[in-house]
Scaffold this motif. Structure first.
Motif, mmCIF file in Angstrom:
data_model
loop_
_atom_site.group_PDB
_atom_site.id
_atom_site.type_symbol
_atom_site.label_atom_id
_atom_site.label_comp_id
_atom_site.label_asym_id
_atom_site.label_seq_id
_atom_site.Cartn_x
_atom_site.Cartn_y
_atom_site.Cartn_z
ATOM 1 N N ARG A 94 0.852 -1.193 0.000
ATOM 2 C CA ARG A 94 0.000 0.000 0.000
ATOM 3 C C ARG A 94 0.880 1.233 0.000
ATOM 4 N NH1 ARG A 94 -5.241 0.626 3.725
ATOM 5 N NH2 ARG A 94 -6.059 -0.566 1.962
ATOM 6 N N HIS B 93 0.609 5.610 -0.182
ATOM 7 C CA HIS B 93 -0.196 6.831 -0.227
ATOM 8 C C HIS B 93 0.635 7.991 0.321
ATOM 9 C CE1 HIS B 93 -0.971 6.883 4.144
ATOM 10 N NE2 HIS B 93 -1.140 5.581 4.049
ATOM 11 N N PHE C 134 -4.906 -2.353 7.052
ATOM 12 C CA PHE C 134 -3.923 -2.985 6.179
ATOM 13 C C PHE C 134 -2.731 -3.380 7.041
ATOM 14 C CE2 PHE C 134 -0.467 -3.067 3.041
ATOM 15 C CZ PHE C 134 -1.056 -3.809 2.035
ATOM 16 N N GLN D 39 -4.413 6.569 -3.274
ATOM 17 C CA GLN D 39 -3.886 5.483 -2.464
ATOM 18 C C GLN D 39 -3.929 4.200 -3.294
ATOM 19 O OE1 GLN D 39 -5.106 4.376 1.821
ATOM 20 N NE2 GLN D 39 -6.213 2.929 0.517
ATOM 21 N N THR E 230 -3.282 0.135 -3.555
ATOM 22 C CA THR E 230 -3.229 -1.061 -2.716
ATOM 23 C C THR E 230 -3.159 -2.297 -3.595
ATOM 24 O OG1 THR E 230 -4.557 0.021 -1.009
ATOM 25 C CG2 THR E 230 -4.363 -2.373 -0.882
#
Length: 373
Positions: free
Chosen positions: A109, A111, A123, A168, A170
């Motif tokens: 991930r 961001h 997460f 973001q 993922t």
């Protein structure tokens, strides 16, 4: 209940319902106005990435836009969602989804630092420093396998992530999602986000391609199932070298160890002939028992733990010492069943793997006068 009181309650409920309906109507009108403004922007973004644009009402009457595109060999769908929880305003979320090749099972991930409340639920993964000051200073990277995440985030991909700031991204199993709050109103920004998502999703294909090419170059084969995702991220190449079977393994060292590359060959030896040659801490005191004869680069960089150091020294001639010191593996271990060389990172270079095979072969091969049977 008095009729007057009942009437007042009924009028109050009717007024509330009417106010709620009016607020919902105003929110939908505002959403439609934003949709009309964003529609040509999304159309331009689709043109920039060579995608197909569609728009129109959904089954509930809300305005919708959608872009379908194949970018970097990855099929992506770009759409948006409307959160009606707050009737006073329609909250948009721009969303990019696709299916990723992920043979290692990496969870990743990324961001911006400023996006403190990341969307998409919890997460579970460690925070990772990629080693790029520009990225580490502005973005948060979380990954289940830090070493693999650093390999995954190539310089071109880092540039794409910076161009897509606000999203973001993922990666979980084979699912890739990129989300940002609000309806995207910048065509170039949306096109950049699509490219970044495609690069993240396609990186696993590059890994599988590298491993196939490496396997072919070594004259080996990827074991069955090595091209599929697994929770541990394990992949193995099996090959034969000088009539000895070798495994080149890509995965965790132990159940919770670091992700790396291991070169392993079986041997027959007594328990007293176990040894571990491992990298010294950069500023740690010398603790090894290496013979200082020969090239002194190895004793400076490595410490030897062995029950019979003299037996190991018979194998560690000058040429082998120089080769280990130049290759700089994390460790070389020999037990009574096998010799294993470990890289502390994901190593896919054919030349370095071949040098590791030669080292392991020399340490595992039997000799008439040697310690190993």
């Amino acid at each position: 209940m008095e009729p007057v009181v009942a009437l007042m309650i009924l009028l109050g409920i009717t007024g509330l319902a009417g106010g709620f309906g009016e607020a919902r109507h105003q929110a939908r009108r505002a959403a439609e106005a934003r949709w009309r403004l964003a529609r040509p922007i999304w159309q331009r973004a689709a043109d920039l990435v060579g995608g197909k644009f569609k728009s129109g009402p959904d089954p509930w009457g809300d305005p919708r836009m959608q872009i379908s595109v194949v970018c970097e060999n990855v099929s992506l769908l770009v759409d948006h969602d409307i959160d009606h929880d707050d009737v006073s305003v329609a909250r948009y979320h721009t969303r990019i989804t696709g299916t990723a090749r992920n043979p290692s099972g990496l969870r990743l991930r990324v961001h911006e630092q400023r996006l403190r409340r990341a969307s998409g639920g919890p997460f579970r993964a460690r925070r990772v420093d990629v080693g790029d000051p520009a990225l580490d200073g502005a973005f948060v990277v979380r990954a289940s396998i830090p070493a693999l995440a650093r390999w995954w985030l190539t310089p071109p991909l880092r540039d794409a992530l910076r161009a897509a700031a606000g999203y973001q991204l993922t990666l979980e199993s084979h699912r890739l999602t990129a989300v940002r709050a609000g309806l995207e109103d910048d065509a170039e920004k949306l096109a950049s986000a699509i490219r970044a998502a495609a690069l993240v999703a396609d990186r696993g294909r590059a890994l599988a391609k590298e491993l196939r090419a490496l396997s072919q170059g070594l004259g080996g084969r990827l074991l069955s199932g090595a091209g599929t995702a697994s929770s541990e991220g394990g992949m193995t190449i099996e090959l034969e070298h000088r009539s000895r079977l070798f495994n080149v393994e890509f995965g965790r060292v132990g159940e919770k160890g670091a992700f790396g590359t291991r070169v392993r060959a079986a041997r027959a030896a007594s328990p007293s002939e176990r040894f571990t040659l491992r990298r010294r801490p950069r500023r740690g005191p010398p603790r090894g028992a290496l013979d200082p004869s020969g090239d002194d680069a190895l004793p400076r960089a490595y410490e030897l733990v062995a029950e019979a150091p003299d037996r190991v020294a018979q194998r560690l001639g000058d040429e082998l010492r120089r080769e280990i010191a130049a290759l700089r593996p994390a460790s070389v271990t020999g037990d009574d069943a096998a010799v294993t060389l470990v890289f502390g990172h994901l190593e896919t270079g054919r030349e370095r793997i071949e040098r590791a095979i030669a080292i392991v072969s020399a340490l595992a091969a039997p000799e008439p006068r040697g310690p190993y049977r």
